[in-house]
Write a protein that holds these residues in place. Structure first.
Motif, PDB file in Angstrom:
ATOM      1  N   LEU A   1       0.833  -1.202   0.000  1.00  0.00           N
ATOM      2  CA  LEU A   1       0.000   0.000   0.000  1.00  0.00           C
ATOM      3  C   LEU A   1       0.869   1.254   0.000  1.00  0.00           C
ATOM      4  N   ASP A   2       0.214   2.414  -0.081  1.00  0.00           N
ATOM      5  CA  ASP A   2       0.971   3.652  -0.277  1.00  0.00           C
ATOM      6  C   ASP A   2       1.584   4.222   0.993  1.00  0.00           C
ATOM      7  N   ARG A   3       1.361   3.534   2.133  1.00  0.00           N
ATOM      8  CA  ARG A   3       1.964   4.002   3.381  1.00  0.00           C
ATOM      9  C   ARG A   3       2.082   2.854   4.361  1.00  0.00           C
ATOM     10  N   ILE A   4       3.001   2.995   5.330  1.00  0.00           N
ATOM     11  CA  ILE A   4       3.163   1.959   6.350  1.00  0.00           C
ATOM     12  C   ILE A   4       2.059   2.081   7.394  1.00  0.00           C
ATOM     13  N   VAL A   5       1.931   1.070   8.243  1.00  0.00           N
ATOM     14  CA  VAL A   5       0.805   0.949   9.193  1.00  0.00           C
ATOM     15  C   VAL A   5      -0.465   1.524   8.577  1.00  0.00           C
TER      16      VAL A   5
ATOM     17  N   GLU B   1      -3.727   2.981  10.199  1.00  0.00           N
ATOM     18  CA  GLU B   1      -3.651   4.155  11.070  1.00  0.00           C
ATOM     19  C   GLU B   1      -3.963   5.432  10.298  1.00  0.00           C
ATOM     20  N   ASP B   2      -4.107   6.525  11.027  1.00  0.00           N
ATOM     21  CA  ASP B   2      -4.321   7.835  10.427  1.00  0.00           C
ATOM     22  C   ASP B   2      -3.128   8.190   9.533  1.00  0.00           C
ATOM     23  N   LYS B   3      -3.401   8.876   8.425  1.00  0.00           N
ATOM     24  CA  LYS B   3      -2.338   9.216   7.469  1.00  0.00           C
ATOM     25  C   LYS B   3      -1.212  10.016   8.118  1.00  0.00           C
TER      26      LYS B   3
ATOM     27  N   ALA C   1       2.748   8.882   8.150  1.00  0.00           N
ATOM     28  CA  ALA C   1       3.802   9.754   7.619  1.00  0.00           C
ATOM     29  C   ALA C   1       4.867  10.027   8.676  1.00  0.00           C
ATOM     30  N   PHE C   2       4.428  10.294   9.901  1.00  0.00           N
ATOM     31  CA  PHE C   2       5.376  10.579  10.980  1.00  0.00           C
ATOM     32  C   PHE C   2       6.236   9.357  11.279  1.00  0.00           C
ATOM     33  N   LEU C   3       5.602   8.183  11.348  1.00  0.00           N
ATOM     34  CA  LEU C   3       6.344   6.964  11.681  1.00  0.00           C
ATOM     35  C   LEU C   3       7.351   6.622  10.589  1.00  0.00           C
ATOM     36  N   GLU C   4       6.958   6.767   9.328  1.00  0.00           N
ATOM     37  CA  GLU C   4       7.902   6.478   8.237  1.00  0.00           C
ATOM     38  C   GLU C   4       9.123   7.385   8.321  1.00  0.00           C
ATOM     39  N   LYS C   5       8.892   8.647   8.591  1.00  0.00           N
ATOM     40  CA  LYS C   5       9.999   9.600   8.710  1.00  0.00           C
ATOM     41  C   LYS C   5      10.912   9.224   9.879  1.00  0.00           C
ATOM     42  N   SER C   6      10.308   8.824  11.012  1.00  0.00           N
ATOM     43  CA  SER C   6      11.080   8.468  12.193  1.00  0.00           C
ATOM     44  C   SER C   6      11.901   7.203  11.968  1.00  0.00           C
TER      45      SER C   6
ATOM     46  N   GLU D   1      -9.725  10.798   7.820  1.00  0.00           N
ATOM     47  CA  GLU D   1     -10.163  10.460   6.470  1.00  0.00           C
ATOM     48  C   GLU D   1     -11.432   9.606   6.499  1.00  0.00           C
ATOM     49  N   LYS D   2     -11.451   8.565   7.352  1.00  0.00           N
ATOM     50  CA  LYS D   2     -12.615   7.678   7.440  1.00  0.00           C
ATOM     51  C   LYS D   2     -13.833   8.415   7.997  1.00  0.00           C
ATOM     52  N   ALA D   3     -13.595   9.331   8.915  1.00  0.00           N
ATOM     53  CA  ALA D   3     -14.713  10.103   9.479  1.00  0.00           C
ATOM     54  C   ALA D   3     -15.384  10.948   8.402  1.00  0.00           C
ATOM     55  N   LYS D   4     -14.582  11.551   7.540  1.00  0.00           N
ATOM     56  CA  LYS D   4     -15.138  12.366   6.451  1.00  0.00           C
ATOM     57  C   LYS D   4     -15.869  11.478   5.446  1.00  0.00           C
TER      58      LYS D   4
END
Length: 470
Positions: free
Chosen positions: A205-209, A212-214, A218-223, A369-372
């Protein structure tokens, strides 16, 4: 002659053994059937021993950064992998013995062996006592799940591992490929990275975990990238060539280019397969991709047959299984005439998820995102740990807390955190959601100072433009 019980539980993981204990507490004659170890995968090979491994890696990480705290450590910090694994297995053994004690304490009969349903309320057990025939008024299936294999490279325990192999490695990986970035994949990636391995994570997929919230992803990938990991999202492993010396992986990257890279080992963390084959359940319950279909209390389509935990629809989490076990036990007791229990269907919206990498991740409810997507007009607030005094004092200023509210009603829809100790803090929001709280109650709640949990309060304030420390 068959032994007869009020309830038989097939499987002794965190769903099964908890269901058995609750049945016994309610005065029901209860038995449990287990083919391997009491406590199941979670206690013996999953949740608990992995946290013991991650704790060792965390201590190593802090020792390597002792200078940041004004401390000096003489000599090079080295990991004794054998000792780390031995400690982890010791923790699992201690807890396994604890479950054994709980079975005796609650007078629950334990039948060790392979259990096979012969009807909705009967089964045979082939094990240490030969073949036993058991019957009951009700049977709970709690057989759990196992790791899913790659179709083109099954785990061999030598070069290609599942989580189970990764917990008792014969050697330390030099260059490790982790396929899948859900909780299991990321936790092992974090552990082996801290232990000194060169780690690459590949996620389709386009992001890890991805659950979770986007912003958390993004924060975890950077860390993790900052810690030295190679993260490849939107990528796929097309082939693995496994030899005695290592694993050559053909990886198709996000840009469509395919490369071949050599690794010493590979961990496959691409999901689970329910343990429902060959137990006689297919003809007794409605099935979907191997998962037993149930109602909110755990009932299957066959009267007297129930199911809980990872062999049923997700989320596939130990605490969800345990909660289902209690609910199911109380529903059975109610059917047997107990008027003092009042079971409620499980609300999946209030089940927290935790990932114990470094930094930690925790969440409950809907992402922004899911809430919207669900039609909510949203108010969201984010508060960074750099604005929290306790986080700075601990040397853990990286992270944030995010809350999502319905703009019209003030209902707390979700909470998402990344950073130090967030797996301990998330329960505050879980309680809030269960009590159907709004922003008003959360704003009026007094949070102790100095604690990282103050960032929870600030994120609520931030959603309404009232954050104080940023």
């Amino acid at each position: 002659m068959a032994e007869n019980y009020d309830v038989i539980v097939l499987g002794s993981g965190p769903g099964g053994y908890v269901a058995a204990i609750r049945c016994a507490q309610l005065g029901l004659k209860t038995a449990i059937v287990e083919r391997e170890l009491l406590g199941g995968i979670c206690l013996n090979w999953g949740c608990i021993p992995t946290k013991a491994l991650l704790r060792s890696a965390e201590i190593k990480h802090f020792m390597e950064h002792a200078g940041d705290y004004g401390l000096k450590v003489a000599g090079k910090i080295e990991a004794d992998l054998e000792a780390v694994v031995k400690r982890s297995r010791g923790v699992a053994k201690q807890l396994n013995q604890g479950v054994t004690h709980l079975m005796k304490k609650n007078k629950i009969a334990v039948h060790m062996g392979e259990g096979t349903l012969t009807g909705p309320t009967s089964l045979t057990v082939k094990g240490e006592k030969g073949e036993e025939k058991l019957t009951a008024k009700h049977v709970i299936v709690a057989t759990g799940a196992r790791a899913r294999d790659l179709p083109f490279a099954k785990a061999d325990g030598k070069r290609v591992w599942t989580y189970r192999h990764a917990m008792t490695p014969a050697e330390m990986p030099k260059k490790l490929l982790v396929i899948g970035s859900g909780a299991i994949g990321i936790e092992f990636a974090s552990f082996y990275n801290d232990m000194g391995a060169d780690v690459t994570v590949v996620e389709m997929l386009d992001r890890i975990v991805p659950v979770e919230d986007k912003d958390v992803s993004a924060f975890l990938e950077k860390s993790l990238s900052k810690q030295g990991m190679t993260i490849m999202t939107g990528a796929g492993v097309e082939d693995l060539n496994v030899t005695d010396k290592g694993v050559k992986a053909k990886i198709k990257a996000k840009d469509g280019k395919t490369t071949e890279t050599q690794f010493s080992h590979c961990i496959v963390a691409i999901g689970i397969v329910p343990n429902t084959e060959d137990i006689g359940v297919e003809k007794l319950a409605e099935m979907d991709r191997g998962f037993i279909q149930i109602d909110g209390l755990g009932r299957t389509k066959s009267k007297g047959l129930w199911a809980i935990g990872d062999c049923t629809p997700g989320p596939w989490l130990a605490h969800k299984a345990s909660h289902e076990g209690v609910t199911c036990a109380e529903a059975i007791a109610q059917e047997l005439g107990n008027k003092d229990v009042h079971p409620h269907p499980l609300d999946r919206a209030n089940i927290p998820g935790c990932t114990y990498c470094h930094p930690q991740v925790a969440s409950v409810g809907l992402t922004e995102e899911k809430a919207k997507e669900a039609g909510h007009e949203v108010k969201a607030g984010t508060f960074p740990f750099i604005g929290n005094g306790k986080a700075i004092a601990l040397g853990e200023p990286e992270g944030f807390c995010k809350t999502v509210f319905d703009a019209k009603t003030g209902e707390l829809l979700g909470a998402h955190m990344v950073g130090a100790e967030v797996t301990e803090m998330i329960q505050g929001f879980v309680v809030g959601k269960t009590l159907e709280t709004t922003e008003v109650e959360l704003m009026q709640t007094v949070f102790p100072h100095p604690t990282i949990s103050e960032s929870m309060h600030e994120s609520v304030l931030g959603a309404y433009g009232r954050a104080l420390h940023i």
